[in-house]
Design a protein around this motif. Structure first.
Motif, PDB file in Angstrom:
ATOM      1  N   PRO A   1     -73.547 -17.822   7.144  1.00 51.87           N
ATOM      2  CA  PRO A   1     -73.320 -16.590   7.915  1.00 51.87           C
ATOM      3  C   PRO A   1     -74.561 -15.706   7.989  1.00 51.87           C
ATOM      4  O   PRO A   1     -74.625 -14.624   7.409  1.00 51.87           O
ATOM      5  CB  PRO A   1     -72.177 -15.908   7.153  1.00 51.87           C
ATOM      6  CG  PRO A   1     -72.332 -16.382   5.742  1.00 51.87           C
ATOM      7  CD  PRO A   1     -72.845 -17.789   5.843  1.00 51.87           C
ATOM      8  N   ASP A   2     -75.556 -16.181   8.710  1.00 54.92           N
ATOM      9  CA  ASP A   2     -76.784 -15.420   8.945  1.00 54.92           C
ATOM     10  C   ASP A   2     -77.069 -15.447  10.439  1.00 54.92           C
ATOM     11  O   ASP A   2     -77.032 -16.523  11.061  1.00 54.92           O
ATOM     12  CB  ASP A   2     -77.947 -16.040   8.168  1.00 54.92           C
ATOM     13  CG  ASP A   2     -79.245 -15.261   8.352  1.00 54.92           C
ATOM     14  OD1 ASP A   2     -79.177 -14.024   8.514  1.00 54.92           O
ATOM     15  OD2 ASP A   2     -80.322 -15.894   8.328  1.00 54.92           O
ATOM     16  N   GLY A   3     -77.333 -14.290  11.030  1.00 56.93           N
ATOM     17  CA  GLY A   3     -77.563 -14.234  12.471  1.00 56.93           C
ATOM     18  C   GLY A   3     -76.344 -14.743  13.216  1.00 56.93           C
ATOM     19  O   GLY A   3     -75.203 -14.371  12.909  1.00 56.93           O
ATOM     20  N   PRO A   4     -76.533 -15.644  14.193  1.00 52.49           N
ATOM     21  CA  PRO A   4     -75.394 -16.168  14.952  1.00 52.49           C
ATOM     22  C   PRO A   4     -74.626 -17.263  14.213  1.00 52.49           C
ATOM     23  O   PRO A   4     -73.712 -17.865  14.770  1.00 52.49           O
ATOM     24  CB  PRO A   4     -76.057 -16.729  16.215  1.00 52.49           C
ATOM     25  CG  PRO A   4     -77.433 -17.094  15.793  1.00 52.49           C
ATOM     26  CD  PRO A   4     -77.829 -16.106  14.739  1.00 52.49           C
TER      27      PRO A   4
ATOM     28  N   VAL B   1     -85.295 -25.021  -1.603  1.00 54.37           N
ATOM     29  CA  VAL B   1     -85.698 -24.003  -0.626  1.00 54.37           C
ATOM     30  C   VAL B   1     -84.522 -23.654   0.283  1.00 54.37           C
ATOM     31  O   VAL B   1     -84.163 -22.479   0.460  1.00 54.37           O
ATOM     32  CB  VAL B   1     -86.896 -24.502   0.214  1.00 54.37           C
ATOM     33  CG1 VAL B   1     -87.171 -23.540   1.373  1.00 54.37           C
ATOM     34  CG2 VAL B   1     -88.140 -24.653  -0.653  1.00 54.37           C
ATOM     35  N   VAL B   2     -83.908 -24.673   0.865  1.00 59.40           N
ATOM     36  CA  VAL B   2     -82.797 -24.435   1.790  1.00 59.40           C
ATOM     37  C   VAL B   2     -81.573 -23.916   1.038  1.00 59.40           C
ATOM     38  O   VAL B   2     -80.858 -23.027   1.522  1.00 59.40           O
ATOM     39  CB  VAL B   2     -82.458 -25.727   2.562  1.00 59.40           C
ATOM     40  CG1 VAL B   2     -81.298 -25.488   3.521  1.00 59.40           C
ATOM     41  CG2 VAL B   2     -83.683 -26.222   3.328  1.00 59.40           C
ATOM     42  N   GLY B   3     -81.336 -24.457  -0.148  1.00 63.78           N
ATOM     43  CA  GLY B   3     -80.193 -24.001  -0.931  1.00 63.78           C
ATOM     44  C   GLY B   3     -80.293 -22.533  -1.296  1.00 63.78           C
ATOM     45  O   GLY B   3     -79.295 -21.805  -1.282  1.00 63.78           O
TER      46      GLY B   3
ATOM     47  N   ALA C   1     -78.553 -16.900  -0.642  1.00 63.96           N
ATOM     48  CA  ALA C   1     -78.855 -15.494  -0.361  1.00 63.96           C
ATOM     49  C   ALA C   1     -77.996 -14.914   0.752  1.00 63.96           C
ATOM     50  O   ALA C   1     -77.858 -13.688   0.855  1.00 63.96           O
ATOM     51  CB  ALA C   1     -80.332 -15.349   0.009  1.00 63.96           C
ATOM     52  N   HIS C   2     -77.401 -15.771   1.581  1.00 62.82           N
ATOM     53  CA  HIS C   2     -76.707 -15.273   2.770  1.00 62.82           C
ATOM     54  C   HIS C   2     -75.209 -15.583   2.784  1.00 62.82           C
ATOM     55  O   HIS C   2     -74.560 -15.396   3.824  1.00 62.82           O
ATOM     56  CB  HIS C   2     -77.369 -15.844   4.029  1.00 62.82           C
ATOM     57  CG  HIS C   2     -78.757 -15.325   4.251  1.00 62.82           C
ATOM     58  ND1 HIS C   2     -79.015 -14.132   4.892  1.00 62.82           N
ATOM     59  CD2 HIS C   2     -79.962 -15.817   3.873  1.00 62.82           C
ATOM     60  CE1 HIS C   2     -80.319 -13.922   4.926  1.00 62.82           C
ATOM     61  NE2 HIS C   2     -80.922 -14.935   4.310  1.00 62.82           N
ATOM     62  N   THR C   3     -74.661 -16.047   1.665  1.00 67.69           N
ATOM     63  CA  THR C   3     -73.222 -16.320   1.610  1.00 67.69           C
ATOM     64  C   THR C   3     -72.595 -15.561   0.451  1.00 67.69           C
ATOM     65  O   THR C   3     -73.225 -15.386  -0.599  1.00 67.69           O
ATOM     66  CB  THR C   3     -72.941 -17.826   1.432  1.00 67.69           C
ATOM     67  OG1 THR C   3     -73.647 -18.311   0.282  1.00 67.69           O
ATOM     68  CG2 THR C   3     -73.374 -18.614   2.646  1.00 67.69           C
TER      69      THR C   3
ATOM     70  N   ALA D   1     -73.165 -22.420  -2.541  1.00 70.20           N
ATOM     71  CA  ALA D   1     -74.576 -22.742  -2.313  1.00 70.20           C
ATOM     72  C   ALA D   1     -74.863 -24.236  -2.234  1.00 70.20           C
ATOM     73  O   ALA D   1     -76.021 -24.626  -2.133  1.00 70.20           O
ATOM     74  CB  ALA D   1     -75.420 -22.130  -3.435  1.00 70.20           C
ATOM     75  N   THR D   2     -73.844 -25.071  -2.260  1.00 72.18           N
ATOM     76  CA  THR D   2     -74.061 -26.513  -2.379  1.00 72.18           C
ATOM     77  C   THR D   2     -74.231 -27.196  -1.022  1.00 72.18           C
ATOM     78  O   THR D   2     -74.022 -26.602   0.034  1.00 72.18           O
ATOM     79  CB  THR D   2     -72.884 -27.153  -3.132  1.00 72.18           C
ATOM     80  OG1 THR D   2     -71.660 -26.805  -2.464  1.00 72.18           O
ATOM     81  CG2 THR D   2     -72.826 -26.661  -4.568  1.00 72.18           C
ATOM     82  N   PHE D   3     -74.596 -28.489  -1.085  1.00 72.85           N
ATOM     83  CA  PHE D   3     -74.708 -29.334   0.102  1.00 72.85           C
ATOM     84  C   PHE D   3     -73.594 -30.379   0.096  1.00 72.85           C
ATOM     85  O   PHE D   3     -72.996 -30.672  -0.946  1.00 72.85           O
ATOM     86  CB  PHE D   3     -76.058 -30.059   0.127  1.00 72.85           C
ATOM     87  CG  PHE D   3     -77.232 -29.166   0.402  1.00 72.85           C
ATOM     88  CD1 PHE D   3     -77.654 -28.927   1.696  1.00 72.85           C
ATOM     89  CD2 PHE D   3     -77.921 -28.568  -0.649  1.00 72.85           C
ATOM     90  CE1 PHE D   3     -78.743 -28.107   1.953  1.00 72.85           C
ATOM     91  CE2 PHE D   3     -79.010 -27.747  -0.410  1.00 72.85           C
ATOM     92  CZ  PHE D   3     -79.421 -27.511   0.892  1.00 72.85           C
TER      93      PHE D   3
END
Length: 416
Positions: free
Chosen positions: A59-62, A26-28, A33-35, A44-46
């Protein structure tokens, strides 16, 4: 940082492991979607941290970072404006996790818009429709994190001896593995695709260059125990027959990869050394059999507080290996070459096929001597003896075969 290697029992925490895998997806997928796309899906990795796993800034919002905190058992988000939001990890459903995460992102000023279905799992169910309750074993998650910390340390040490293109040490949420990958620098054949619930173009982009890759699975995907794996793409001829370390490592026909069970590493006298032996031996098999330009790609292992010396590709200890004598024990039908360096023996065995032919059938270089060109010394001595005696060589041993192929000046002793 903990140096402990905890015991892991996949079957006892399989349900929690599956839940954690889907939560990371889910978080990945939000991060994906935002990088901007980075080669081989590296965007997309952790990454392993002392508290758990982090997305790094998205890089989403602030600007948003998501952390799975395995000490506090919570998902923590923070943004560039200094705000934080969190929710607890526990027995839940994927749909509940998905809803909680979407709220967290919104609270931090982000846009929780991303693809809503898992990848690389059998029979994927959309996140917001997966209402099956899944348990959460806090102790098992802590042990998993402790194992990741130890593995991350060894993977990063292994990475320091390669100056060519190498991946970070990172966790892929699709296949749920911590991995590190080395690249030869050459383009690879187009990957055939066919990975469950993964678009073929993603797999093809991931494998568009020759690689030697190693990693760790907590279990699942064909094996019901935690294990380390290593593979090459494309796999060189005879790769599966290569001699690798430690002794518990083996070629898994179903996965077409080398495997060593986590338990074999965890219970070894020196787990770090056992894992490093697996990483080094499988890489060397891929690089030698695949004709990688190792002289241009490798360097000395990184040392704390010490700048790498330019053009110093061989570890300092290797200097002792070149001064040691290669000994030969020659019998009527069989023989071997041996070299002892600092009390550690390496050997290469052969059989005679008549008076004009020897067959090199096995080379064994212990982990303590790998990367020091000891195996190359053994093959070189066999070549020199063959010339002097007027005999030919058939190198059935994959290592010896690769060495002779890397040295055209030795190939006059091959039987045509």
């Amino acid at each position: 940082m903990s140096n402990k290697w905890p015991r892991l029992d996949y079957l006892s925490w399989r349900e929690t492991c599956s839940a954690l895998h889907l939560y990371l997806q889910v978080v990945g997928k939000y991060r994906l979607a935002h990088t901007p796309w980075l080669n081989h899906s590296w965007n997309a990795t952790f990454y392993v941290t002392p508290s758990g796993l982090t997305s790094s800034p998205i890089p989403d919002g602030p600007g948003i970072e998501i952390v799975f905190d395995f000490h506090e058992h919570s998902v923590i988000g923070s943004n560039g404006d200094g705000h934080r939001a969190s929710f607890a990890l526990g027995t839940s459903t994927v749909a509940e996790f998905h809803a909680n995460f979407a709220r967290l992102v919104s609270q931090l000023g982000g846009r929780p818009v991303f693809h809503g279905q898992p990848n690389e799992v059998a029979d994927p169910v959309p996140f917001d429709e997966d209402h099956r309750e899944r348990s959460y074993d806090r102790e098992a998650v802590r042990n998993f994190h402790q194992a990741l910390m130890a593995i991350d340390r060894v993977f990063k040490a292994f990475r320091t001896s390669f100056i060519g293109k190498s991946s970070p040490v990172h966790l892929f949420w699709g296949s749920f593995d911590l991995a590190v990958t080395r690249f030869s620098g050459r383009q690879a054949p187009v990957h055939p695709g066919g990975i469950p619930a993964l678009p073929d173009n993603v797999a093809q982009e991931a494998y568009d260059r020759e690689v030697s890759s190693a990693g760790f699975w907590p279990g699942g995907g064909g094996i019901d125990y935690p294990a380390f794996y290593a593979y090459a793409y494309p796999a060189p001829s005879d790769f599966r027959a290569a001699s690798v370390q430690p002794d518990a490592a083996f070629w898994h026909e179903g996965l077409s990869e080398f495997i060593v069970p986590y338990e074999a590493v965890q219970t070894a006298a020196d787990p770090d050394e056992a894992l490093m032996a697996f990483l080094v031996s499988t890489y060397e098999a891929a690089a030698d059999l695949g004709h990688w330009d190792r002289d241009q790609l490798e360097c000395t292992h990184g040392q704390r507080g010490k700048v790498r010396e330019l053009n110093a590709k061989v570890p300092e200890k290797a200097a002792s290996s070149v001064s040691e004598e290669v000994e030969r024990e020659d019998g009527a039908s069989k023989g071997r070459y041996r070299i002892v360096v600092e009390g550690v023996e390496a050997e290469m065995t052969y059989s005679r096929a008549g008076t004009q032919l020897i067959i090199i059938d096995h080379t064994d270089v212990p982990a303590a001597l790998r990367g020091r060109k000891v195996g190359e010394r053994l093959v070189r001595q066999a070549v020199e003896d063959a010339r002097r005696e007027g005999v030919f060589i058939i190198p059935l041993c994959p290592f010896a075969k690769a060495q002779i192929e890397r040295h055209p000046e030795w190939q006059d002793v091959l039987r045509k």
